[in-house]
Design an enzyme around this catalytic site. Structure first.
Site, PDB file in Angstrom:
ATOM      1  N   ARG A  38     -41.834  43.034  48.608  1.00 25.27           N
ATOM      2  CA  ARG A  38     -40.807  43.429  49.582  1.00 25.27           C
ATOM      3  C   ARG A  38     -39.936  44.542  49.008  1.00 25.27           C
ATOM      4  NH1 ARG A  38     -37.235  38.488  51.195  1.00 25.27           N
ATOM      5  NH2 ARG A  38     -36.828  38.662  48.980  1.00 25.27           N
ATOM      6  N   TYR A 194     -39.632  22.882  53.272  1.00 22.75           N
ATOM      7  CA  TYR A 194     -40.745  23.530  52.558  1.00 22.75           C
ATOM      8  C   TYR A 194     -42.059  22.806  52.879  1.00 22.75           C
ATOM      9  CZ  TYR A 194     -43.567  25.509  48.792  1.00 22.75           C
ATOM     10  OH  TYR A 194     -44.558  26.152  48.070  1.00 22.75           O
ATOM     11  N   GLY A 195     -42.019  21.472  52.829  1.00 22.86           N
ATOM     12  CA  GLY A 195     -43.214  20.683  53.128  1.00 22.86           C
ATOM     13  C   GLY A 195     -43.739  20.938  54.527  1.00 22.86           C
ATOM     14  N   VAL A 196     -42.836  20.971  55.507  1.00 21.45           N
ATOM     15  CA  VAL A 196     -43.263  21.222  56.903  1.00 21.45           C
ATOM     16  C   VAL A 196     -43.824  22.637  57.038  1.00 21.45           C
ATOM     17  CG1 VAL A 196     -42.470  21.438  59.301  1.00 21.45           C
ATOM     18  CG2 VAL A 196     -41.721  19.489  57.909  1.00 21.45           C
TER      19      VAL A 196
END
Length: 277
Positions: A38, A194-196
């Site tokens: 970026r 983060y998991g989702v």
């Protein structure tokens, strides 16, 4: 630059696992390796570091949160190489465990980059993937853990063999909305943004692989998600148990699957082994 040259691209490659993947591809991939970041300054610093090691990657700026940036990269690849051979979607973010940012804001920001931006990269670059191309989406077993911690109703939806991209997008949007309304637990969601987000990446990979089978079967493109493991990076901090080099092994293995390989495809892979879903 000849349009028949082969090219591999790694997103978020200025540090951590992405940098290690780019380094390994420079050593093992027969063609050009494009390192993206970026921040152009950090990207060029990474480029110089690899050049100092005797390697010769190229650099192109890419902010996956910016659709125009993704499209500029797509146009560059099309013009310079006539397409793309290997895509490694590594760019992503994670909030630290003790970050005081409210959970709904964490959810919105994390899904925006890890799921929605990764999906944008796939949607823009998959059409220019050449025959026998390889696509690797960096996911995480945190996504599998999140799935296990979802309600049975949500688990059924995510595991459904016929789930569409639109269905998945609606579920990801619903999670963010439910966190804003402070009802995500009641609605059956786990407490890990983060998991989702990585659950979304894994399911998206399954959907995109299915679509490649439907539309471009003869091209034998293989697309997989993988878990690099808990790696010592800025993201994991000292909690990580693996080096970045160890974390890069499975993504690089998937990126360099031989031309005649037919699997894995549409899978979640860790330590070069397909994981049960």
């Amino acid at each position: 630059m000849s349009s028949c040259s082969r090219v591999a691209l790694v997103t978020g490659a200025n540090k951590g696992i992405g940098f290690a993947i780019a380094r390994d591809l420079c050593r093992q991939f027969s063609g050009d390796v494009v390192l993206t970041a970026r921040d152009p300054e950090r990207g060029r610093a990474a480029l110089q570091q690899l050049q100092a090691e005797g390697l010769s990657p190229r650099f192109h700026q890419l902010d996956i949160d910016d659709l125009q940036s993704i499209r500029a990269l797509r146009d560059f690849l099309r013009k310079e190489y006539g397409g793309l051979n290997v895509l490694v979607n590594n760019a992503g973010i994670a909030f630290k465990f003790d970050d005081p940012t409210p959970f709904d804001i964490q959810a919105e920001i994390t899904l925006k980059t890890n799921f929605f931006a990764t999906r944008n990269v796939c949607n823009e670059l998959l059409p220019i993937i050449k025959p026998h191309g390889r696509v690797v989406n960096i996911s995480s077993l945190q996504g599998s853990k999140a799935l296990e911690n979802c309600s049975e109703n949500l688990q059924e939806k995510f595991r459904c063999e016929t789930i569409t991209e639109e269905d998945l997008v609606d579920l990801m949007k619903k999670f963010v909305e439910d966190t804003k309304n402070e009802v995500h637990e009641r609605e059956g969601w786990p407490n890990s943004a983060y998991g989702v987000s990585k659950l979304g990446v894994t399911v998206l990979s399954r959907i995109l692989a299915r679509r490649l089978d439907e539309k471009r079967k003869a091209d034998r493109i293989l697309l997989n998600a993988c878990c690099p493991g808990w790696v010592k990076t800025d993201m994991a901090g000292d909690y990580g148990s693996r080096t970045v080099e160890e974390g890069a092994e499975t993504p690089v293995y998937l990126a360099l699957l031989p031309p005649d390989a037919t699997e894995p495809h549409g899978q979640l892979v860790r330590d070069k082994v397909v994981q049960n879903w």
